[in-house]
Design an enzyme around this catalytic site. Structure first.
Site, mmCIF file in Angstrom:
data_model
loop_
_atom_site.group_PDB
_atom_site.id
_atom_site.type_symbol
_atom_site.label_atom_id
_atom_site.label_comp_id
_atom_site.label_asym_id
_atom_site.label_seq_id
_atom_site.Cartn_x
_atom_site.Cartn_y
_atom_site.Cartn_z
ATOM 1 N N HIS A 244 0.829 -1.211 0.000
ATOM 2 C CA HIS A 244 0.000 0.000 0.000
ATOM 3 C C HIS A 244 0.871 1.273 0.000
ATOM 4 C CE1 HIS A 244 -3.520 -2.479 0.734
ATOM 5 N NE2 HIS A 244 -3.078 -2.887 1.908
HETATM 6 O O1 RIB Z 1 -5.523 0.370 3.773
HETATM 7 C C1 RIB Z 1 -4.123 0.410 3.824
HETATM 8 C C2 RIB Z 1 -3.656 1.605 4.573
HETATM 9 O O2 RIB Z 1 -4.119 1.538 5.919
HETATM 10 C C3 RIB Z 1 -2.119 1.690 4.683
HETATM 11 O O3 RIB Z 1 -1.729 3.033 4.728
HETATM 12 C C4 RIB Z 1 -1.821 1.028 5.993
HETATM 13 O O4 RIB Z 1 -0.621 1.539 6.595
HETATM 14 C C5 RIB Z 1 -3.007 1.455 6.804
HETATM 15 O O5 RIB Z 1 -2.737 2.747 7.310
#
Ligand code: RIB
Ligand code: CA
Length: 311
Positions: A244
């Site tokens: 992510h």
């Molecule tokens: O959905 C993924 C996000 O949520 C990423 O930024 C992870 O670190 C959490 O914050």
């Protein structure tokens, strides 16, 4: 991109994947991380702020100021994500008390001061957690928008569906009112939503290649990715952990690895089953760019190159 390192502010909630993102940013000579601002998100603010300082110290970048920001979302009750990041928020890294203290100045004031003092479009801003800090700064000082060259956000979901509810992604769901304020500001924004990040997963073969690289930085990244996979596979068996937050630095360093479409993103803030959902309205002259395709092999080749260059 010129030879001058790109001035960058990173607003984050470390978070294992935030930590991997920070490591990538620190390894690149093309980026100048001028400040890190932290927010409550994956874990409470005290932990996200400590974790950011831990990664800075571990990577020899304790010179980078870490400013703590908002300890809770704007309106909704706080939600956290220890299930996917561990109680510390940074499973895979042994917790220690960083030598460098938190930098003076609340993150919101630092965002306002730096973006106000910046020439037009002086900063790239990455947000990899709930958008509470920038939303608050935009309300207090709307003129700061001029200081942002590009906003790169990890958040949202459209065709991929949600990861905290069937329709909402965590960063948006954790503070949908803040996300609405930021998206409504019409800033030049690139959105790495689950639609993109689910295409870039830390498959074991990729992690093994990283672990086989020389040096402490590669070992740390492999430890973080293995920890993230252990937690991901516990709660979502069968699929390795998506990259992510690291995808935001991937975009900044190698936009050719991604395909985007012009759109305007809005956020559902009314209570109900779609609370925190992002809606994507295509439009050729709209201010946002939604990443639709990501080259996972190209991304991990970039990660390996960064690690090899600074073994
Ligand atoms: O959905 C993924 C996000 O949520 C990423 O930024 C992870 O670190 C959490 O914050
Ligand atoms: Ca995050």
């Amino acid at each position: 991109m010129t030879d001058t390192p790109l001035p960058l502010i990173i607003d984050c909630d470390p978070g294992i994947d935030d930590a991997v993102m920070l490591i990538m940013a620190f390894l690149s000579p093309r980026l100048n991380v001028e400040a890190i601002t932290t927010v409550a998100g994956n874990v409470p603010l005290a932990f996200t702020s400590r974790n950011a300082r831990m990664v800075c110290e571990r990577m020899g970048r304790a010179d980078i100021p870490v400013h703590a920001g908002c300890p809770r979302p704007m309106a909704r009750k706080m939600v956290t994500a220890e299930d996917f990041h561990g109680e510390s928020g940074i499973a895979g890294m042994d917790v220690f008390d960083p030598k460098a203290p938190l930098a003076a100045g609340h993150a919101v004031n630092v965002l306002i001061d730096k973006l106000s003092a910046s020439p037009k479009g002086g900063y790239t801003v990455i947000i990899s957690g709930p958008m509470t800090n920038l939303a608050t700064a935009l309300i207090m000082a709307p003129h700061i928008a001029k200081g942002i060259r590009e906003l790169v956000i990890m958040g949202g979901a459209d065709t991929a569906g949600g990861n905290i509810t069937p329709t909402a992604e965590f960063n948006i769901y954790a503070d949908p009112h803040a996300a609405a304020i930021v998206f409504d500001a019409g800033l030049p924004t690139v959105v790495l939503a689950l639609d993109a990040t689910h295409q870039v997963r830390a498959e074991q073969a990729r992690v093994d290649r990283i672990r086989a690289l020389p040096g402490r930085n590669a070992a740390l990244m492999a430890d973080l990715l293995d920890a993230a996979n252990r937690l991901e596979l516990r709660w979502r068996p069968g699929m390795q952990v998506p990259m992510h937050d690291p995808s935001t630095v991937g975009w900044v360093l190698a936009p050719h690895l991604f395909q985007t479409k012009r759109c305007r993103v809005s956020v559902v803030t009314r209570p109900g089953k779609d609370f925190g959902r992002t809606r994507v309205k295509d439009g050729p002259r709209a201010p946002h760019r939604w990443v639709t395709v990501a080259d996972a092999d190209g991304f991990f080749a970039l990660v390996e190159d960064l690690l090899k260059a600074r073994a």
